[in-house]
Design a protein around this motif. Structure first.
Motif, PDB file in Angstrom:
ATOM      1  N   GLY A 114      26.755  15.078 -20.059  1.00  0.00           N
ATOM      2  CA  GLY A 114      26.784  13.819 -19.327  1.00  0.00           C
ATOM      3  C   GLY A 114      25.375  13.353 -19.028  1.00  0.00           C
ATOM      4  O   GLY A 114      24.499  14.165 -18.691  1.00  0.00           O
ATOM      5  N   CYS A 115      25.134  12.077 -19.181  1.00  0.00           N
ATOM      6  CA  CYS A 115      23.796  11.530 -18.941  1.00  0.00           C
ATOM      7  C   CYS A 115      23.931  10.178 -18.268  1.00  0.00           C
ATOM      8  O   CYS A 115      24.941   9.490 -18.406  1.00  0.00           O
ATOM      9  N   TRP A 127      28.749  12.874 -23.895  1.00  0.00           N
ATOM     10  CA  TRP A 127      28.552  13.153 -25.319  1.00  0.00           C
ATOM     11  C   TRP A 127      29.284  14.444 -25.702  1.00  0.00           C
ATOM     12  O   TRP A 127      29.427  15.356 -24.880  1.00  0.00           O
ATOM     13  N   ASN A 128      29.680  14.515 -26.956  1.00  0.00           N
ATOM     14  CA  ASN A 128      30.012  15.776 -27.614  1.00  0.00           C
ATOM     15  C   ASN A 128      28.772  16.163 -28.404  1.00  0.00           C
ATOM     16  O   ASN A 128      28.523  15.634 -29.495  1.00  0.00           O
ATOM     17  N   TRP A 129      27.972  17.055 -27.819  1.00  0.00           N
ATOM     18  CA  TRP A 129      26.666  17.311 -28.420  1.00  0.00           C
ATOM     19  C   TRP A 129      26.758  18.086 -29.721  1.00  0.00           C
ATOM     20  O   TRP A 129      25.780  18.134 -30.492  1.00  0.00           O
ATOM     21  N   GLU A 133      28.116  12.720 -30.896  1.00  0.00           N
ATOM     22  CA  GLU A 133      28.868  11.478 -30.763  1.00  0.00           C
ATOM     23  C   GLU A 133      29.185  11.242 -29.294  1.00  0.00           C
ATOM     24  O   GLU A 133      29.622  12.163 -28.590  1.00  0.00           O
ATOM     25  N   PRO A 134      29.010  10.008 -28.811  1.00  0.00           N
ATOM     26  CA  PRO A 134      29.441   9.697 -27.438  1.00  0.00           C
ATOM     27  C   PRO A 134      30.954   9.521 -27.391  1.00  0.00           C
ATOM     28  O   PRO A 134      31.525   8.761 -28.179  1.00  0.00           O
ATOM     29  N   ILE A 135      31.609  10.227 -26.490  1.00  0.00           N
ATOM     30  CA  ILE A 135      33.062  10.124 -26.412  1.00  0.00           C
ATOM     31  C   ILE A 135      33.504   9.044 -25.433  1.00  0.00           C
ATOM     32  O   ILE A 135      34.598   8.499 -25.569  1.00  0.00           O
ATOM     33  N   CYS A 136      32.667   8.720 -24.445  1.00  0.00           N
ATOM     34  CA  CYS A 136      32.995   7.613 -23.548  1.00  0.00           C
ATOM     35  C   CYS A 136      31.720   7.144 -22.861  1.00  0.00           C
ATOM     36  O   CYS A 136      30.794   7.929 -22.627  1.00  0.00           O
ATOM     37  N   THR A 137      31.703   5.859 -22.546  1.00  0.00           N
ATOM     38  CA  THR A 137      30.520   5.220 -21.963  1.00  0.00           C
ATOM     39  C   THR A 137      30.964   4.224 -20.912  1.00  0.00           C
ATOM     40  O   THR A 137      31.969   3.536 -21.094  1.00  0.00           O
ATOM     41  N   GLN A 138      30.205   4.169 -19.814  1.00  0.00           N
ATOM     42  CA  GLN A 138      30.478   3.205 -18.751  1.00  0.00           C
ATOM     43  C   GLN A 138      29.170   2.535 -18.358  1.00  0.00           C
ATOM     44  O   GLN A 138      28.328   3.131 -17.689  1.00  0.00           O
TER      45      GLN A 138
END
Length: 1645
Positions: A114-115, A127-129, A133-138
């Motif tokens: 998480g970032c 992210w799934n490092w 790949e980013p799995i969700c973004t807000q």
């Protein structure tokens, strides 16, 4: 970068205290400059990983799986994920962040990171490092986020800690789709109480005061819209809440939250509930925890570890809301960070100074001494064989490092350090401080460095410290342009040789020792474009020909050459007859060649230099340069964090290394080692110290040998000096032990210099008051002055005496010169013996006077400007100045209304409104012309009826009494006609005009009264002047009453400078203006005195206009001469006659005087009475003016109240408009959101349907595998197949095995709740199946081929089952996700409905508000018929109507009432006569019946013999007396009988008392026997109950049954008797009514 070599980081040290994390059970990592450091807490070994990008930003680590991640510091930064201990890059995550990442976090439940990014998007991304790949973004979700923390038990929960808020983010997933949903935690207020959230979604109507309109939310009042407005309004309209500063997850997925205010909270993320665990404001709070701020929290096996601000660490045991302190540790410094290792065996704490403490399982505190925070100011490599490194921090900490980066020792200098240099001839370092001191530190004992000497050279920081290469001198530089030369040898106790002054602050210093010519050349960069080269011989410079008495180096030994460069320089170093410099303006490195022959040049002559070579330098400056000892390599460092190495022969090629962070200021300093192969750099603001090795490749490798040979030759040359000087250094005592401190020197020298101030003025410049700690130069000057005073004291004394005599002679000559004639007199300046000194002093004084005058003029100008602004704004702009009129005999005063001139805009608006009203009134007149004709007759009647109350009605309708004052405006709207906003604004302008008229009219009356008072004052003054003349004639002294105007009556007095006693300074222009005004005043006074009429009267009357009667009082009749010369006996007759006439005249004169005195006294009394009458009349006039002022105030307040109501209505209408726009905006947003949700629901339903089909097919395939098991083994016997089928159904207990294998010390047990962890479960299942597939488990009778085939079939079945389980979990997640989206759709639909209802309600209330106009009405007492129980009357149920309507209705009601009363009286009289006749008729009928009854009774009457005797008896009195006597006898007998019975009763009572006593004795005996009898009875009762319980039960039942029957019979009987009684009562009542009226009533008729 050219391939001439490379730079390799040998070691790095430093700690920024920004973040520190565990990467495994024994190793922690932290940021150090542009690197990540890994410190093993057991072995204290340190490893370094250099950032692949630019700088290191946020850092996070996960010790459970050995991963760590960090971000870089650049535009569009990346995130790098590594594994430990391999330090292998797993992935680089390129997100959408534009500037920086504020926080990172790694999950323990999977490969998730998480970032949170910073400006401008503030995006939270998961992210799934592993896949990058980013799995969700807000986006726009982390405006103030400072820390992100995953839930160790559930990676789908993420806590975001902000500077003022706490937010939980839940990751909702549907198959591969993820979405972040926030839940904001409502923290308690600062006092620990929970406050309700401010609701901004509705508007309310006030029931108390409905005419005030709607109560709008703050967003509508402020006019703000959107989410930002809601946040701002919520922040402004709610109480301040607690500030979270630390969070810690619990094994129950709850969260402990520590607050800055000292509160400890427990938060449940599921229910979003918050409970206060510890409140420091309560009386029962634990005293030890009240001072703690819970700055850090972490879980322990025994409870919760909490750290506070005072360096106290507590172990807390929490049960519900009860807190107990189980253990406490006290540390040296306050702790800011606390964490446990993954195995919960090691507790790590770090302080705000960077000190790290480690707690192991035995509760031992281990302190890591070499890990400190703070910025390195400077660092240097020792030139001795030990090759140690010395560094100093800004806090004053000096540290020694080995060649491998191990901290050997440290020393706290307790001073702010600015520079550092190491001596080549002894093992010591020189340190410059911000206070101007140079400290000498002995480094021979590496574990314990010590301070052996210090010298105070400057009052400013020591910016430059440099030794020459052979250790002859130590040179210092600062911003005061002084360069000091110190002897670097310890044998000379580091004495100061002398100083020299350069033109400007010293920006850079470098040296070059030329052994052949025995010279040390010093290059000083002074003003940026000027270079100064100093040449010093290496011989001893202690002789008087080398240094003067003041300490300044002589030109005989110091050769100075000055050079000028074309562009300003930032840094420079001196080579062999060449200079290397960095130009910030051109961002280039330049090389200048110094001219060889400079002997013929003076020190003041500038030589122009041009760069021979110029190469590109650092992109971000300024830069600092350093030259290697063998003069072949040039190192440069800058604010870009780069270290560049170049060859001095050809500067085009270079080697570079990013050794420090560019964002944190780059590199502060760089230095070479003695062999030129090691470099040491100190970061500007990143707190790191980097040691780098230089590796040269290829053909340039030979230069390494040159550097080594040069180093060996220098060591061989300096070895002898080192062996001589270093033992002396070791023997030096520590500073402060056996040495004289500067303070003592100052005190001792100060005692002898007391009389120095008495010396000549030429010495005053040397004694400008030094600061409390004098520098070496100041002490030297004081010593010189002291020496001169001692040496030349007698000479000075003689000179003073000679000067005094010469002064006396000159003064005598000047006195003689004053008495000489003008032709012989000399001018004053001719007596001046030293004209030049006088001119110099005059110039100095004039310069100082000019400076002071300029300062005063500027200050006066500012004050005059402020005065002019205030006067212009507050006085000149006021058309009518505010003043007052006071009464003569009371404290009453009346003030006028200060009025400003109307602005052009106000006048324009007023004209516009007047014109508009004229047009409207004309249109209204034309429209109503027809209606006026039809209603003309009716209106005439109404006017006749309401003519008397017209004025009152008008005032009541208009709502003010301004019309009564004659200040009304015919253009004012009717209050009942104000419908639109424009009309209300126009009404406000008209009402303001009415107020202005009222004030103007009153000011006119006020001015009349003011002038009247002025006239009265003049009259009083004139009368007082006459009274004084009379009193002077009458020789009477009496104080007169002389009133005057006060400051409030003459406010102009406040603008004068009367309170300033000093003489006002006037400019020449002001003086001329004052002179002109004086001349005009004198002319005016002369004109007033030259009165033509008075002069004509004087000429005509010879100076006497009339015979003044007052001369009578001065008249005296002289006595005859003989009265004085002869006695009365010798007078003649003639003389006696004369004397009689004299007496008569004297008597007449005295009578005349008395008459005149009385007349004058009467005149004086009349004047005083007249004065009093006039002033009293003025007071009465002022009282009337005051009454008018009260009326004006009342009218103004009424008009202002109407204006206030109108302004409020306009504001409310504007708020309604804002609210309507806000609701529409929110409705549009909600509609768009609902459409998005519905589209999302539609997509998820389709995905769910497809996935459900896949799941059904997987389940069907799994069932097929189960059914076809026997078909697979058709060639095997049946009983063997049955045994194999049992083994086919057997599964290993993976969960149990895994639990037993887990480490029991871990507080968090991961819950496998999601499908993303299914591959891990499948792998563990297959590993467990290997045990079941072993040959040991083969049943008897089963061949190996069949067993292998069976294992394959079973593994296929297991994989199918795991696949079905995974799909089932995924299906459940998808269904839950879809249900949540449907719930959101329902919630959005409900929100839309609420917003639509709110809009409709707002429209209704808006229309109601616009039609329900607020009207101001003036009513007299008695006209308000509303009960006023409260202070404010409630007019909710009241109706406002016209007075004529009410009066007309009252007249109609009164007429109808009178008619009704008259008809009612007639009806009453008629009904009264009818009732009277009916009553008489009924009475007569009753009388007839009574007479008939009496006649019948008489006829039927039967008499007894007694009655007959009574009727026949004639002597009734005798019969009565006989009966009386018989009755008396009977009464006597009864009394006797009564007495006997009383005596008998008394005897009976006595007998009963005796019996009662006997019974009492028996009762006492029985009571004593009662316990035994009770026991006996109880025993017998039990026996009886045991023997005859059934019989007794039957008897009791029968008895109870009989009681019930008896009761029922009694109830029936009572009911029958009651009915009978009721019947009898009714019958009695009928009989009573039948006999009405009674005989008693008839007999009165």
């Amino acid at each position: 970068m050219d391939g001439i070599g490379s730079l390799e980081v040998r070691w790095i040290r430093g700690f920024t205290n920004k973040s520190i994390e565990f990467v495994d059970n024994e190793t922690v990592c932290y940021t150090c400059g542009n690197n990540i450091c890994f410190l093993n807490l057991e072995t204290k070994k340190l490893n370094v990983l250099q950032s692949p990008g630019k700088g290191v930003g946020a850092l996070t680590a996960n010790g459970n799986n050995g991963t760590f991640a960090f971000s870089e510091e650049k535009l569009s930064p990346s995130i790098f994920v590594y594994i430990f201990p391999e330090l292998q890059l797993k992935n680089e995550l390129k997100g959408a962040a534009q500037l920086d990442y504020t926080s990172l976090t790694l999950s323990t439940g999977g490969p998730y990171l998480g970032c949170c990014s910073s400006l401008p998007d503030h995006t939270i991304t998961v992210w799934n490092w592993e896949n990058a790949e980013p799995i969700c973004t807000q986006p726009h979700a982390g405006q103030d986020v400072t820390s992100l923390v995953f839930n160790p038990l559930n990676w789908l929960q993420l806590c975001a800690l902000g500077s003022t808020s706490l937010t939980f983010w839940t990751i909702e997933k549907s198959a591969s789709f993820h979405v972040l949903k926030p839940s904001v935690i409502e923290l308690p207020a600062n006092d620990g109480f929970f406050v309700e959230r401010l609701v901004l979604t509705s508007h309310t109507v006030s029931d108390k005061l409905p005419y005030f309109g709607l109560e709008m939310p703050p967003s509508a009042i402020s006019g703000l819209k959107g989410d930002k407005a809601e946040r701002i309004v919520t922040k402004l309209c709610t109480k301040a809440r607690l500030t979270p500063c630390a969070v810690c997850w619990t094994p129950t997925s709850e969260l402990y939250v520590g607050c800055v205010e000292g509160f400890l909270l427990l938060v449940d993320p599921e229910s979003l509930s918050v409970s206060v665990i510890f409140n420091p404001t309560t009386a029962d709070a634990i005293l030890e925890l009240r001072q703690s701020n819970f700055l850090g929290l972490t879980l322990d096996r025994n409870g919760l570890i909490a750290v506070g601000k005072e360096g106290v660490v507590h172990c807390l045991q929490i049960k519900a809301t009860q807190i107990n302190i189980t253990q406490t540790w006290q540390l040296e410094e306050p702790v800011t960070t606390v964490m446990y290792s993954p195995d919960y065996e090691t507790l790590l704490l770090s302080s705000n100074t960077g000190q790290i403490y480690v707690f192991n399982s035995s509760d031992e505190i281990v302190k890591l001494p070499d890990v400190l925070s703070g910025n390195f100011v400077a660092a240097a490599l020792s030139h001795t064989d030990k090759n140690i490194c010395v560094s100093v921090r800004d806090s004053g900490a000096l540290q020694l490092w080995s060649a491998d980066g191990v901290c050997l020792g440290s020393l706290s200098l307790q001073a702010e350090v600015t520079s550092l240099a190491c001596c080549p001839i002894a093992q010591y370092a020189a340190v410059g401080t911000a206070s101007g001191n140079v400290l000498f530190i002995d480094l021979n004992r590496e574990q314990q460095p010590r301070l052996v000497h210090q010298v105070h050279l400057y009052h400013t920081p020591v910016d430059q410290l440099v030794f020459d290469q052979e250790g002859h001198y130590l040179l210092t530089g600062a911003s005061d342009s002084y360069i000091y030369v110190l002897d670097a040898r310890p044998s000379k106790t580091f004495s100061v040789i002398g100083y020299t002054v350069v033109p400007g602050p010293v920006l850079s210093l470098s040296t070059q020792c030329i052994r052949a010519s025995e010279q040390v050349k010093v290059l000083a960069l002074c003003t940026g474009q000027e270079l100064t080269v100093l040449s010093l011989p290496t011989r001893d410079l202690s002789g008087p020909d080398c240094v003067d008495r003041q300490g300044c180096l002589s030109t005989l030994v110091l050769k100075v050459s000055r050079y000028k460069v074309p562009h300003p320089l930032e840094s420079c170093v001196l080579g062999l007859n060449e200079v290397f410099a960095y130009c910030q303006k051109r961002k280039t490195l330049q090389r200048f060649k110094l001219p060889q022959d400079t002997d013929g040049l003076s020190s003041e002559q500038l030589v122009q230099l041009k760069p021979e070579q110029e190469v590109r330098g650092h992109p971000l400056g300024p830069a600092s340069l350093s030259l290697s000892p063998h003069q072949s390599w040039l190192a440069s460092v800058g604010r870009d964090g780069l270290l560049l190495i170049r060859e001095t022969a050809s500067m085009e090629r270079h080697i570079e290394l990013q050794c420090h962070s560019c964002r944190l200021g780059g590199v502060w300093s760089v230095t070479f080692s003695a062999d030129s192969q090691t470099l040491l750099t100190a970061g500007f603001n990143d707190g790191s110290l980097v040691c780098t090795d230089l590796r040269i490749k290829g053909t340039d490798a030979g230069k390494v040998n040159e550097a080594t040979k040069h180093s060996q030759s220098m060591n061989h040359f300096l070895k002898t000096i080192f062996n001589t000087e270093n033992p002396i250094l070791i023997d030096l005592p520590e500073w402060g032990q056996g040495t004289v401190k500067p303070e003592e020197i100052e005190v001792s020298s100060g005692a002898d210099t007391v009389d120095v101030t008495e010396q000549d003025e030429s010495y005053n410049s040397l004694l400008s008051a030094p600061p409390s700690h004098p520098t070496w130069l100041e002490s030297r000057r004081v010593a010189v002055i002291k020496e001169d005073n001692e040496q030349y004291s007698e000479t000075k004394k003689n000179l003073r005496k000679t000067i005094k005599e010469l002064r006396d002679d000159i003064q005598e000559m000047m006195c003689e010169n004053e008495n000489l004639p003008d032709i012989e007199r000399l001018e004053q300046q001719e007596f001046n013996l030293d004209v030049e000194e006088q001119r110099r002093l005059e110039a100095t004084v004039e310069q100082e006077v000019t400076r002071v005058r300029n300062e005063i003029e500027l200050e006066s100008l500012a004050k005059r400007y402020l005065c002019d602004v205030l006067r212009r704004e507050c006085w000149d702009s006021v058309k009518v100045k505010g003043k007052a009129v006071k009464a003569f005999y009371s404290e009453q005063q009346v003030k006028n209304y200060p009025l400003k001139e109307r602005t052009d805009k106000e006048v324009e608006d007023l004209h516009r409104v007047h014109n508009m009203r004229k047009i409207e009134m004309a249109a209204c007149t034309l429209q109503q012309s027809s209606l006026k004709k039809s209603s003309n007759t009716i209106r005439v009647k109404e006017e006749e009826q309401g003519e008397e109350g017209h004025d009152t009605e008008s005032a009541a309708v208009t709502g003010s009494c301004s019309a009564q004052l004659g200040c009304s405006n015919p253009s004012i709207y009717d209050q009942l006609c104000l419908q639109t906003t424009e009309q209300r604004i126009n009404q406000i302008i008209l009402l303001q005009d009415v107020i202005y008229r009222i004030k103007t009219a009153f000011n006119a009356d006020f001015e009349v009264a003011y002038q009247q008072k002025v006239q009265e004052l003049n009259r009083v003054k004139y009368g007082n002047r006459q009274i004084r003349e009379i009193m002077l004639e009458l020789d009477v002294s009496e104080e007169l009453w002389e009133p005057g105007l006060t400051t409030s009556e003459q406010p102009e007095r406040l603008l004068t400078d009367s309170e300033i006693t000093a003489e006002k300074y006037l400019t020449p222009e002001q003086k001329m203006e004052e002179e002109r005004k004086k001349l005009e005043e004198q002319k005016r006074l002369a004109a007033r005195e030259d009165n033509v009429r008075d002069r004509a009267l004087d000429d005509m009357m010879d100076g006497v206009r009339e015979l003044k009667k007052e001369d009578i009082l001065k008249m005296e009749i002289p006595p005859p001469e003989f009265v004085l010369t002869k006695p009365g006996i010798q007078w003649s007759e003639e003389e006696k006659k004369v004397y009689k006439e004299y007496e008569k005249k004297t008597k007449d004169l005295s009578e005349e005087k008395e008459k005149y005195k009385k007349s004058m006294e009467t005149e004086m009394k009349k004047l005083q009475a007249s004065k009093r009458d006039a002033t009293e009349r003025f007071d009465e006039t002022l009282t009337k003016l005051f009454e008018k002022k009260v009326k004006c105030e009342m009218a103004i307040y009424q008009e202002e109240l109407k204006i206030t109501y109108l302004v409020y209505s306009v504001l409310v209408e504007d708020e309604m408009r804002n609210r309507e726009l806000e609701l529409k905006l929110r409705l549009d947003e909600t509609l768009a959101y609902r459409e998005e949700i519905r589209e999302e629901v539609k997509r998820r339903e389709e995905e769910l349907e497809l996935f459900h089909e896949s799941y059904d097919s997987a389940v069907a395939e799994d069932k097929v595998l189960d059914k076809e098991f026997r078909k697979e083994f058709f060639d095997v016997q049946g009983h063997v197949v049955d045994r194999l089928y049992k083994l086919f159904k057997c599964r290993p207990r993976v969960q149990k095995m895994r639990t037993q294998a887990d480490n029991n010390s871990n507080l968090f047990k991961e819950r496998r709740l999601c499908s993303s962890l299914a591959p891990d479960a499948l792998g563990k299942m297959l590993k467990a199946m290997d045990e079941l597939d072993a040959l040991d488990n083969v049943p008897e009778g089963v061949k190996l081929q069949i067993w292998e085939r069976f294992c394959l079939v079973r593994r296929t079945k297991v994989e199918s089952e795991q696949k079905v389980k995974v799909k089932a979990l995924t299906l459940a997640e998808m269904q839950a996700f879809l249900q949540k989206r449907r719930d959101e759709d329902s919630a959005a639909q409900q929100e839309i409905k609420n917003l639509s209802d709110g809009l409709e309600s707002l429209h209704r209330e808006k229309n109601r508000f616009l039609t329900d106009i607020m009207v101001q009405v003036l009513l007299k007492q008695g006209q308000v018929e509303v009960s006023t129980t409260d202070l404010t009357a409630d007019y909710t149920d009241s109706v406002l109507s016209n007075r004529s309507v009410v009066e007309k209705l009252n007249r109609t009601i009164r007429t109808l009432g009178e008619q009704k009363i008259a008809s009612m009286v007639n009806c009453k009289d008629f009904r009264k006569g009818v009732i009277q006749l009916q009553w008489e008729h009924r009475m007569m009928r009753m009388q007839i019946e009574d007479l008939n009854t009496k006649a019948r009774d008489i006829q039927m009457l039967r008499l007894s013999e007694e009655q007959q005797d009574h009727l026949n008896e004639t002597d009734l009195d005798g019969r009565v007396s006989k009966q009386v006597s018989i009755l008396e006898i009977t009464i006597a007998f009864q009394e006797k009988t009564h007495l006997k019975s009383v005596e008998q009763r008394i005897k009976t009572i006595e007998q009963l008392n005796r019996q009662a006593a006997e019974k009492a004795e028996k009762n006492a005996t029985v009571e004593q026997q009662l316990p035994d009898m009770t026991v006996t009875v109880a025993e017998r009762t039990h026996i009886c109950e045991a023997t005859a319980s059934e019989e007794n039960q039957a008897a009791k039942t029968e008895e109870r049954y009989q009681e019930i029957l008896h009761r029922k019979n009694l109830e029936d009987l009572a009911r029958a008797q009651g009915d009978e009684m009721a019947f009898l009562w009714a019958k009695v009542e009928r009989l009573r009514m039948k006999n009405f009226p009674s005989m008693d009533q008839l007999k009165y008729n």
